[in-house]
Design a protein around this motif. Structure first.
Motif, short mmCIF file in Angstrom:
data_model
loop_
_atom_site.label_atom_id
_atom_site.label_comp_id
_atom_site.label_asym_id
_atom_site.label_seq_id
_atom_site.Cartn_x
_atom_site.Cartn_y
_atom_site.Cartn_z
N ASN A 1 10.31 6.90 21.46
CA ASN A 1 10.88 6.08 22.51
C ASN A 1 10.48 4.63 22.23
N CYS A 2 11.46 3.76 22.03
CA CYS A 2 11.19 2.33 21.77
C CYS A 2 10.25 2.15 20.57
N LEU A 3 10.65 2.67 19.44
CA LEU A 3 9.79 2.63 18.26
C LEU A 3 9.76 1.29 17.57
N HIS A 4 8.60 0.97 17.03
CA HIS A 4 8.43 -0.11 16.07
C HIS A 4 8.18 0.61 14.76
N THR A 5 8.96 0.29 13.76
CA THR A 5 8.93 1.03 12.51
C THR A 5 8.85 0.07 11.34
N TYR A 6 8.05 0.44 10.33
CA TYR A 6 8.01 -0.34 9.11
C TYR A 6 7.67 0.56 7.93
N VAL A 7 8.06 0.11 6.74
CA VAL A 7 7.81 0.84 5.51
C VAL A 7 6.69 0.14 4.76
N VAL A 8 5.77 0.93 4.21
CA VAL A 8 4.64 0.42 3.45
C VAL A 8 4.71 0.99 2.04
N SER A 9 4.66 0.13 1.04
CA SER A 9 4.60 0.58 -0.35
C SER A 9 3.14 0.57 -0.81
N VAL A 10 2.80 1.58 -1.61
CA VAL A 10 1.43 1.69 -2.14
C VAL A 10 1.54 1.83 -3.65
N ASN A 11 1.06 0.82 -4.36
CA ASN A 11 1.13 0.83 -5.82
C ASN A 11 0.20 1.88 -6.40
N PRO A 12 0.49 2.33 -7.63
CA PRO A 12 -0.36 3.33 -8.28
C PRO A 12 -1.82 2.88 -8.35
N GLY A 13 -2.71 3.81 -8.02
CA GLY A 13 -4.15 3.53 -8.08
C GLY A 13 -4.68 2.63 -6.98
N LYS A 14 -3.88 2.33 -5.98
CA LYS A 14 -4.30 1.40 -4.92
C LYS A 14 -4.49 2.11 -3.58
N MET A 15 -5.36 1.50 -2.77
CA MET A 15 -5.61 1.97 -1.41
C MET A 15 -5.21 0.86 -0.45
N ARG A 16 -4.61 1.24 0.67
CA ARG A 16 -4.22 0.27 1.69
C ARG A 16 -4.73 0.72 3.05
N ALA A 17 -4.70 -0.18 3.97
CA ALA A 17 -5.07 0.00 5.39
C ALA A 17 -6.56 -0.24 5.57
N ASN A 18 -7.40 0.82 5.60
CA ASN A 18 -8.83 0.68 5.88
C ASN A 18 -9.04 -0.08 7.18
N HIS A 19 -8.48 0.47 8.25
CA HIS A 19 -8.64 -0.12 9.58
C HIS A 19 -8.41 0.95 10.64
N TYR A 20 -8.68 0.56 11.87
CA TYR A 20 -8.30 1.40 13.01
C TYR A 20 -7.77 0.49 14.10
N HIS A 21 -7.17 1.12 15.09
CA HIS A 21 -6.64 0.36 16.22
C HIS A 21 -7.37 0.79 17.49
N LYS A 22 -7.70 -0.19 18.31
CA LYS A 22 -8.39 0.12 19.58
C LYS A 22 -7.46 0.85 20.55
N HIS A 23 -6.18 0.51 20.55
CA HIS A 23 -5.25 1.06 21.54
C HIS A 23 -3.99 1.67 20.93
N LYS A 24 -3.56 1.17 19.82
CA LYS A 24 -2.28 1.58 19.22
C LYS A 24 -2.32 2.99 18.65
N GLU A 25 -1.24 3.74 18.88
CA GLU A 25 -1.03 5.04 18.27
C GLU A 25 -0.01 4.86 17.15
N GLU A 26 -0.18 5.63 16.07
CA GLU A 26 0.78 5.57 14.97
C GLU A 26 1.13 6.98 14.51
N TRP A 27 2.33 7.09 13.93
CA TRP A 27 2.79 8.31 13.27
C TRP A 27 3.18 7.89 11.87
#
Length: 110
Positions: free
Chosen positions: A9-35
């Motif tokens: 319902n009322c989604l915010h959506t985005y695509v994330v690319s991850v290059n070979p051998g790389k790690m992304r994100a390393n965070h958390y959200h205080k309030h936000k839920e993600e799928w």
């Protein structure tokens, strides 16, 4: 658009690319839920509860016949890793837009 079938319902959506051998994100959200769902390639998703320290590892692989959408609640740190030789992509859904004040850097793997 509003739909009655949560969580889509009322989604915010985005695509994330991850290059070979790389790690992304390393965070958390205080309030936000993600799928999160893989849309190309294979990624390893690491989830760490920031309160208990419990670590979970989930592999999302688009070459398999089953696919998953992984729910990430608030205060669960997450990192995505591409351990393959090919680029991988994932799609992220949330009910709220990105808020830099809600995103806390957190090293998931120590």
């Amino acid at each position: 658009m509003n739909y009655e079938d949560e969580p889509f319902n009322c989604l915010h959506t985005y695509v994330v690319s991850v290059n070979p051998g790389k790690m992304r994100a390393n965070h958390y959200h205080k309030h936000k839920e993600e799928w999160i769902a893989a849309v190309a390639g294979k990624i390893t998703l690491y989830l760490r509860d920031v309160e208990s320290g419990e670590l979970e590892e989930v592999v999302l692989d688009t070459s398999t016949s089953s696919s998953s959408i992984i729910y990430i609640p608030p205060r669960v740190a997450h990192a995505v890793y591409n351990g393959t030789e090919n680029e991988a992509s994932l799609i992220v859904f949330s009910l709220s837009p990105e808020d830099k004040n809600d995103t806390i850097a957190f090293e998931v793997l120590k």
